[in-house]
Design a protein around this motif. Structure first.
Motif, PDB file in Angstrom:
ATOM      1  N   LEU A 117      65.932  48.586  -0.616  1.00 18.37           N
ATOM      2  CA  LEU A 117      67.242  48.200  -0.128  1.00 18.37           C
ATOM      3  C   LEU A 117      67.557  47.563   1.133  1.00 18.37           C
ATOM      4  O   LEU A 117      68.284  46.683   1.324  1.00 18.37           O
ATOM      5  CB  LEU A 117      68.083  49.552  -0.132  1.00 18.37           C
ATOM      6  N   PRO A 118      66.543  47.855   2.089  1.00 18.12           N
ATOM      7  CA  PRO A 118      66.574  47.210   3.560  1.00 18.12           C
ATOM      8  C   PRO A 118      66.292  45.377   3.125  1.00 18.12           C
ATOM      9  O   PRO A 118      66.912  44.600   3.643  1.00 18.12           O
ATOM     10  CB  PRO A 118      65.485  47.563   4.311  1.00 18.12           C
ATOM     11  N   ARG A 119      65.127  45.267   1.977  1.00 17.72           N
ATOM     12  CA  ARG A 119      64.917  44.019   1.889  1.00 17.72           C
ATOM     13  C   ARG A 119      66.033  43.280   1.189  1.00 17.72           C
ATOM     14  O   ARG A 119      66.295  42.137   1.438  1.00 17.72           O
ATOM     15  CB  ARG A 119      63.583  44.035   1.107  1.00 17.72           C
ATOM     16  N   ILE A 120      66.656  43.941   0.262  1.00 12.53           N
ATOM     17  CA  ILE A 120      67.790  43.347  -0.470  1.00 12.53           C
ATOM     18  C   ILE A 120      69.073  43.151   0.441  1.00 12.53           C
ATOM     19  O   ILE A 120      69.561  41.958   0.296  1.00 12.53           O
ATOM     20  CB  ILE A 120      68.195  44.371  -1.700  1.00 12.53           C
ATOM     21  N   ALA A 132      61.848  60.752  -5.756  1.00  9.67           N
ATOM     22  CA  ALA A 132      60.849  59.719  -5.389  1.00  9.67           C
ATOM     23  C   ALA A 132      61.537  58.171  -5.523  1.00  9.67           C
ATOM     24  O   ALA A 132      61.193  57.463  -4.462  1.00  9.67           O
ATOM     25  CB  ALA A 132      59.456  60.013  -6.008  1.00  9.67           C
ATOM     26  N   VAL A 133      61.985  57.851  -6.517  1.00 15.52           N
ATOM     27  CA  VAL A 133      62.540  56.528  -6.819  1.00 15.52           C
ATOM     28  C   VAL A 133      63.474  56.301  -5.694  1.00 15.52           C
ATOM     29  O   VAL A 133      63.696  55.203  -5.172  1.00 15.52           O
ATOM     30  CB  VAL A 133      62.882  56.335  -7.919  1.00 15.52           C
ATOM     31  N   PHE A 134      64.342  57.138  -5.538  1.00  9.50           N
ATOM     32  CA  PHE A 134      65.503  56.971  -4.578  1.00  9.50           C
ATOM     33  C   PHE A 134      65.186  56.744  -3.096  1.00  9.50           C
ATOM     34  O   PHE A 134      65.484  55.844  -2.330  1.00  9.50           O
ATOM     35  CB  PHE A 134      66.427  58.261  -4.632  1.00  9.50           C
ATOM     36  N   VAL A 135      64.102  57.714  -2.897  1.00  9.08           N
ATOM     37  CA  VAL A 135      63.501  57.352  -1.242  1.00  9.08           C
ATOM     38  C   VAL A 135      62.751  56.038  -1.261  1.00  9.08           C
ATOM     39  O   VAL A 135      62.944  55.198  -0.356  1.00  9.08           O
ATOM     40  CB  VAL A 135      62.686  58.536  -1.163  1.00  9.08           C
ATOM     41  N   CYS A 136      62.198  55.690  -2.411  1.00  6.09           N
ATOM     42  CA  CYS A 136      61.404  54.285  -2.415  1.00  6.09           C
ATOM     43  C   CYS A 136      62.562  53.218  -2.332  1.00  6.09           C
ATOM     44  O   CYS A 136      62.301  52.255  -1.470  1.00  6.09           O
ATOM     45  CB  CYS A 136      60.587  54.037  -3.718  1.00  6.09           C
ATOM     46  N   MET A 137      63.416  53.407  -3.054  1.00 10.53           N
ATOM     47  CA  MET A 137      64.525  52.417  -3.017  1.00 10.53           C
ATOM     48  C   MET A 137      65.172  52.365  -1.689  1.00 10.53           C
ATOM     49  O   MET A 137      65.443  51.076  -1.181  1.00 10.53           O
ATOM     50  CB  MET A 137      65.381  52.746  -4.149  1.00 10.53           C
ATOM     51  N   SER A 138      65.673  53.340  -1.170  1.00  8.46           N
ATOM     52  CA  SER A 138      66.432  53.500   0.029  1.00  8.46           C
ATOM     53  C   SER A 138      65.579  52.876   1.428  1.00  8.46           C
ATOM     54  O   SER A 138      65.995  52.201   2.271  1.00  8.46           O
ATOM     55  CB  SER A 138      67.123  54.743   0.473  1.00  8.46           C
ATOM     56  N   LYS A 139      64.210  53.116   1.300  1.00  2.53           N
ATOM     57  CA  LYS A 139      63.539  52.793   2.535  1.00  2.53           C
ATOM     58  C   LYS A 139      62.839  51.488   2.342  1.00  2.53           C
ATOM     59  O   LYS A 139      62.568  50.788   3.388  1.00  2.53           O
ATOM     60  CB  LYS A 139      62.352  53.996   2.667  1.00  2.53           C
TER      61      LYS A 139
END
Length: 169
Positions: free
Chosen positions: A30-33, A20-27
């Motif tokens: 990460l694009p914002r970063i 869940a954390v990985f999906v949140c981060m990658s979706k």
């Protein structure tokens, strides 16, 4: 089971939580970063291009400044040379004027001396004639006239002048 080996439930909870954390981060994050990093990269590259343009303009300005400085130095050298030439010319003119004035003063002084000499000679000749007449009167014992024998006096002075002119040569 031991402390180091977890059970099935905590492992599943951990894997699901991680997913869940990985999906949140990658979706979401990460694009914002990546977007912020891309903007920062573009800004840095733009600033570098701007800095390179400014450096090129600064080099052009420096080259123009050096060229103008060299031109100013050439102009200053030319002005110094002209001033030196004008000064030399003025000194020569002043020297020539001084020499002309000196020659004029010498000629004037010589003319004055010649005129004074003639006047002094005339006065002295008159005095010599009167003194000679007075001396002759005393010797002879009779009064003699001052201008009676002017031919003798003139001849005496002519012989005297001829003798002094021959002595000068």
């Amino acid at each position: 089971m031991g402390i180091l080996i977890p059970g099935l439930a905590p492992t599943v909870v951990g894997v699901v939580s991680f997913a869940a954390v990985f999906v949140c981060m990658s979706k979401v994050l990460l694009p914002r970063i990546n977007k912020v990093l891309g903007e920062r990269k573009d800004a840095i590259e733009g600033q570098m291009e701007h800095a390179q343009q400014l450096a090129a303009e600064a080099d052009e300005v420096l080259a123009k400044y050096r060229e103008e400085l060299a031109e100013a130095r050439r102009e200053a050298a030319r002005l110094r040379q002209e001033a030196l030439e004008e000064g030399t010319q003025l000194i020569a003119e002043i020297r020539a004027d001084g020499l002309r004035e000196r020659e004029a003063m010498i000629v004037e002084a010589q003319a004055r001396l010649a005129a004074d000499r003639v006047i002094a000679e005339t006065e002295l000749r008159g005095d010599v004639v009167s003194l000679a007449t007075e001396l002759a009167s005393r010797i002879v014992g009779e009064a003699l006239e001052c201008g009676a024998d002017s031919e003798i006096v003139d001849r005496f002075f002519a012989d005297l002048d001829a003798g002094s002119a021959a002595g000068l040569q």
